[in-house]
Enzyme design. Structure first.
Site, PDB file in Angstrom:
ATOM      1  N   LYS A  15       1.624 -11.103  20.409  1.00 41.69           N
ATOM      2  CA  LYS A  15       0.606 -11.608  19.504  1.00 41.69           C
ATOM      3  C   LYS A  15      -0.851 -11.099  19.602  1.00 41.69           C
ATOM      4  O   LYS A  15      -1.545 -10.736  18.947  1.00 41.69           O
ATOM      5  CB  LYS A  15       0.458 -12.915  19.664  1.00 41.69           C
ATOM      6  CG  LYS A  15      -0.120 -13.453  21.075  1.00 41.69           C
ATOM      7  CD  LYS A  15      -0.038 -14.979  21.223  1.00 41.69           C
ATOM      8  CE  LYS A  15      -0.624 -15.419  22.609  1.00 41.69           C
ATOM      9  NZ  LYS A  15      -1.869 -14.943  22.917  1.00 41.69           N
ATOM     10  N   THR A  16      -1.203 -10.595  20.946  1.00 42.89           N
ATOM     11  CA  THR A  16      -2.616  -9.838  21.223  1.00 42.89           C
ATOM     12  C   THR A  16      -2.461  -8.769  20.395  1.00 42.89           C
ATOM     13  O   THR A  16      -3.794  -8.295  19.624  1.00 42.89           O
ATOM     14  CB  THR A  16      -2.594  -9.569  22.715  1.00 42.89           C
ATOM     15  OG1 THR A  16      -2.437 -10.877  23.375  1.00 42.89           O
ATOM     16  CG2 THR A  16      -3.868  -9.106  22.841  1.00 42.89           C
ATOM     17  N   ASP A 207      -7.078 -17.524  18.592  1.00 40.83           N
ATOM     18  CA  ASP A 207      -5.943 -17.385  19.509  1.00 40.83           C
ATOM     19  C   ASP A 207      -5.512 -18.437  19.890  1.00 40.83           C
ATOM     20  O   ASP A 207      -6.329 -19.429  20.450  1.00 40.83           O
ATOM     21  CB  ASP A 207      -6.264 -16.163  20.427  1.00 40.83           C
ATOM     22  CG  ASP A 207      -5.226 -15.891  21.238  1.00 40.83           C
ATOM     23  OD1 ASP A 207      -4.085 -15.823  20.901  1.00 40.83           O
ATOM     24  OD2 ASP A 207      -5.267 -15.333  22.284  1.00 40.83           O
ATOM     25  N   GLU A 208      -4.157 -18.544  20.296  1.00 42.79           N
ATOM     26  CA  GLU A 208      -3.719 -19.753  20.894  1.00 42.79           C
ATOM     27  C   GLU A 208      -3.902 -21.171  20.117  1.00 42.79           C
ATOM     28  O   GLU A 208      -4.430 -22.118  20.795  1.00 42.79           O
ATOM     29  CB  GLU A 208      -3.810 -19.728  22.258  1.00 42.79           C
ATOM     30  CG  GLU A 208      -3.685 -18.645  23.253  1.00 42.79           C
ATOM     31  CD  GLU A 208      -2.063 -18.706  23.546  1.00 42.79           C
ATOM     32  OE1 GLU A 208      -1.134 -19.415  22.997  1.00 42.79           O
ATOM     33  OE2 GLU A 208      -1.721 -17.756  24.246  1.00 42.79           O
ATOM     34  N   GLN A 241       5.133 -23.867  22.117  1.00 42.83           N
ATOM     35  CA  GLN A 241       4.508 -23.630  23.538  1.00 42.83           C
ATOM     36  C   GLN A 241       3.009 -24.558  23.569  1.00 42.83           C
ATOM     37  O   GLN A 241       1.933 -24.216  24.384  1.00 42.83           O
ATOM     38  CB  GLN A 241       3.786 -21.844  23.753  1.00 42.83           C
ATOM     39  CG  GLN A 241       5.249 -21.172  23.569  1.00 42.83           C
ATOM     40  CD  GLN A 241       4.815 -19.560  24.130  1.00 42.83           C
ATOM     41  OE1 GLN A 241       4.360 -19.324  24.878  1.00 42.83           O
ATOM     42  NE2 GLN A 241       4.841 -18.778  23.080  1.00 42.83           N
ATOM     43  N   ARG A 599       9.518 -17.021  30.375  1.00 42.33           N
ATOM     44  CA  ARG A 599       8.535 -15.922  31.166  1.00 42.33           C
ATOM     45  C   ARG A 599       9.474 -14.898  31.930  1.00 42.33           C
ATOM     46  O   ARG A 599       9.127 -13.907  32.466  1.00 42.33           O
ATOM     47  CB  ARG A 599       8.074 -17.076  32.417  1.00 42.33           C
ATOM     48  CG  ARG A 599       6.859 -17.941  32.075  1.00 42.33           C
ATOM     49  CD  ARG A 599       5.892 -17.505  31.118  1.00 42.33           C
ATOM     50  NE  ARG A 599       6.381 -17.892  29.622  1.00 42.33           N
ATOM     51  CZ  ARG A 599       5.590 -17.379  28.750  1.00 42.33           C
ATOM     52  NH1 ARG A 599       4.751 -16.385  28.798  1.00 42.33           N
ATOM     53  NH2 ARG A 599       6.308 -17.564  27.335  1.00 42.33           N
TER      54      ARG A 599
END
Length: 742
Positions: A15-16, A207-208, A241, A599
């Protein structure tokens, strides 16, 4: 390029890179950098974003407004704050500053500081601000006022009002004000200030987004929702998330985003570049149990990975030992470095067992986003009391606790005591018995000495656990921690309870490791302190960077490791007992589990214990419901976990639960025993001198066994039916709790 856009970015989907290339695309198409506002949740993310953009488009990236919500809004308020009654050079109060102001208000109002705990009041004010509730709105909010009355804090609204007034008078904003005052600035000045920034920020990126709270979203809408607006807002996030509701994050922001922006274009990044097929399959299956979500199907090209292992342990100590052994096996079999391995737990207090086991196994580790269990203040405070009760001459321990919890012994008095101790070559405790103080100090010091003397007396007659529990209560530590009802305060209390559970385990541990001498098995406070002395020796940093990482799942978000262990997967622990009353909270716990398992890149191990000490009692636990939700086709070497009327049980397979095969001459990991269902109320220990060779006995941890022999030191060798691989245990009858069955 124009219009509202939502990018649902699954774990490991890059996503970054999406945010970076969107901004680069805007710049390459002639959009001035100062018209782009990119909001993140960490300065690190903003810096990384700018660096990546600069590599693509050059130095123009420096003029993009990229930063955290707080830093960007503070930058604007430095220019505009005078419009809402603050000086432009306002002070930003940190947590300690805020607590100091609140403490002063509580004192001025002559309220009981034990009831009106500073941390709890500050958290209440913070929550109100995050939900756009001003002091005036607070006092007319029936739910808030009723809740405060039930918590015996009916004056909270007045403290909030006075706190707001004091901050304004002092020209200061706390962190929550940076959001609240930004909203106020835009809302109260629509024709000038709001219009100015609406025109400036033509393109918004967040973001997020799933981590935004109510107030942050309202500010975003003020900036991009108006007549004639192109609504150029792009949000990137993943509802699966969303795990920060305790900080005020509102998952509805992302779930309902389309209702606020009907022209929305939605894109889904569903390819996971991080994890192998079995891990991705497990993540998909687990999150599907949440009904309220944005549907997506994560997939990966990383086919043929290792299946997920499940370790079923007898106790939390057994869990720690078996995971330590598994780490050694993974390092030797797969060539993993320590830095590629992480242990994820639901609560920070769980680190204690793993720290102890890793030290014994010589596995280098670090605590991420926190500190070593034994380095935490609340743990050091209790240990200092323990040290002082067995050694009154321990000056360092005394200095730490003489005025904690606060008992009116000021810094000047303590400094004078230290000086007298140094000048007369005496311990501070000896000085306390010989110096005549003024009436106020005499009363406070007398009360402190009475506590220490009372605790010292109990220490001599009680075992380590009972003595430690008495000390924790008598010293006022437990009451002090209970008064702080914030998440931080609750974690501190949980840590102290975990230490007490560790002491209980120490007292109850009647087994002997190979080579241990029964004569040194002292179950007193002194014996316990000696046992942990190596674990509390100043956590030396020898520069070793290759360390296994221990952290909470919340701290792990955004990170990745070759091998991940998700531990303590038991009902009331993960999911947390605090989530049991609400389906929405269970859903968040499941999202937290989803974050944990995603993770892992190549190896994922899930573990749980049949029993663990909680609040000084041995608790027999059901396996977490989340284990049942992991597809059996993705699990290696485990009997199927079925749910029946009584909870979870093994499905009858004879395969070992999570028992990895070891190479070479490594010590074989024992299979976990069958689930024990011994009710402590029905367990009746027999006198130790009645235990004879050949007898059939029952042990709370290991179940039924046969006494093979008893040596001249009264150490019994017992073979237990439940333990298939490492069935022999050497147990000291002096401390054993065994029930004779025949």
């Amino acid at each position: 390029m124009d219009g509202p856009v939502m990018v649902i970015a699954g774990p490991g989907s890059g996503k970054t890179r999406v945010l970076t290339y969107r901004i680069a695309h805007l710049l390459n198409n002639g959009i001035p950098p100062w018209q782009i506002l990119a909001l993140t949740f960490t300065n690190k993310s903003a810096k990384e974003m700018k660096e990546r953009i600069e590599k693509i488009v050059g130095s123009g990236a420096n003029r993009v407004w990229a930063g955290t919500f707080h830093s960007i809004f503070a930058r604007i308020l430095r220019v505009e704050a005078h419009r809402i009654g603050y000086p432009n050079d306002f002070t930003i109060y940190d947590t300690d500053d805020s607590k100091s102001v609140i403490k002063e208000i509580i004192k001025t109002l002559k309220l009981d500081p034990k009831v009106y705990n500073v941390g709890a009041i500050r958290a209440r004010i913070s929550s109100a601000k995050s939900n756009l509730i001003t002091p005036k709105a607070y006092v007319v909010n029936e739910d808030l006022m009723t809740s405060d009355k039930m918590n015996r804090r009916p004056m909270t609204h007045l403290i909030y009002e006075k706190y707001t007034h004091k901050c304004l008078k002092a020209g200061a904003m706390d962190f929550d004000d940076l959001l609240l005052q930004m909203f106020k600035l835009l809302y109260q000045n629509p024709d000038e200030i709001r219009l100015k920034y609406q025109r400036q920020f033509q393109y918004l990126m967040v973001d997020e987004f799933q981590d935004t709270n109510f107030l942050q979203y309202e500010i975003l809408k003020l900036l991009c929702v108006y007549e004639g607006s192109p609504q150029n807002i792009c949000i990137v996030g993943d509802d699966a998330q969303s795990i920060y509701s305790f900080r005020g994050a509102t998952i509805e922001n992302i779930l309902m985003f389309e209702q606020d922006f009907p022209r929305l274009k939605t894109y889904k990044l569903e390819q996971n570049y991080r994890s192998t097929d079995h891990i991705v399959a497990a993540a998909n299956e687990v999150i599907n149990y949440n009904k309220n979500q944005i549907q997506k199907k994560i997939w990966t090209e990383n086919i043929g990975g290792h299946k997920i292992k499940v370790i079923k342990a007898v106790t939390e100590t057994d869990e720690g030992k078996r995971i330590a052994d598994t780490i050694v096996e993974q390092k030797n079999r797969f060539g993993l470095a320590n830095r590629q391995i992480a242990i994820l737990y639901r609560t920070n207090s769980q680190s204690r067992v793993f720290e102890e086991c890793f030290r014994r196994s010589n596995i280098a580790y670090r605590i991420y986003g926190g500190m070593s269990f034994y380095s935490r203040k609340e743990i050091k405070d209790l240990i200092a009391y323990l040290r002082l009760t067995i050694n009154p001459k321990d000056n360092e321990a005394l200095k730490r606790v003489i005025n904690f919890p606060r008992r009116g012994i000021g810094k000047t008095t303590i400094d004078n005591l230290i000086a007298l101790s140094n000048d007369n070559d005496m311990s501070i405790m000896e000085v306390l018995t010989q110096v005549d103080f003024n009436a106020r100090s005499k009363k406070s010091i007398g009360a402190f000495m009475q506590i220490i003397q009372k605790c010292a007396y109990k220490t001599k007659e009680l075992n380590a656990y009972d003595a430690a529990l008495f000390i924790a209560r008598t010293s006022g530590l437990i009451a002090h921690l209970k008064a702080d009802t914030t998440i931080e305060g609750m974690n501190k209390l949980e840590n102290v309870n975990s230490l007490l559970d560790g002491i209980k385990d120490f007292v109850e541990d009647d087994t002997l490791e190979e080579g241990e001498d029964a004569t040194v098995q002292d179950r007193s406070i002194a014996g316990y302190l000696q046992n942990i002395s190596l674990m509390t020796d100043a956590d030396q940093d020898d520069g070793e960077q290759d360390t296994v990482t221990l952290m909470s799942v919340h701290a792990a978000k955004g990170l990745e490791y070759k091998s991940v262990f998700v531990v303590g997967l038991e009902e009331n622990l993960f999911p947390s007992y605090m989530s049991m009353s609400s389906p929405e909270q269970i859903d968040e716990e499941r999202r937290l589990f989803y974050v944990a398992i995603t993770r892992a890149e190549a190896h994922l191990t899930l573990s749980y214990a049949n029993s663990r000490y909680q609040y000084g009692q041995m608790r027999f636990n059901d396996a977490s419901r989340f284990l049942e939700e992991v597809p059996e086709s993705s699990i290696d070497a485990i009997s199927s976990i079925k749910r029946n009327a009584g909870g979870f049980s093994d499905g009858g397979s004879t395969s070992g639960l999570g028992t990895p095969k070891l190479l070479g001459n490594f010590k074989k990991i024992s299979r976990a025993p069958k689930s024990l269902a011994i009710d402590p109320k029905d367990f009746k220990p027999s006198p130790s001198d009645a235990i004879k060779e050949g007898m059939k006995i029952l042990h709370m941890k290991f179940g039924e066994g046969i006494v093979q022999s008893i040596d001249d030191r009264s150490v019994a060798t017992i073979v237990f039916d439940q333990l298939s691989d490492n069935s022999e245990k050497r147990i000291m009858l002096q401390f054993a709790k065994l029930q004779i069955l025949d």
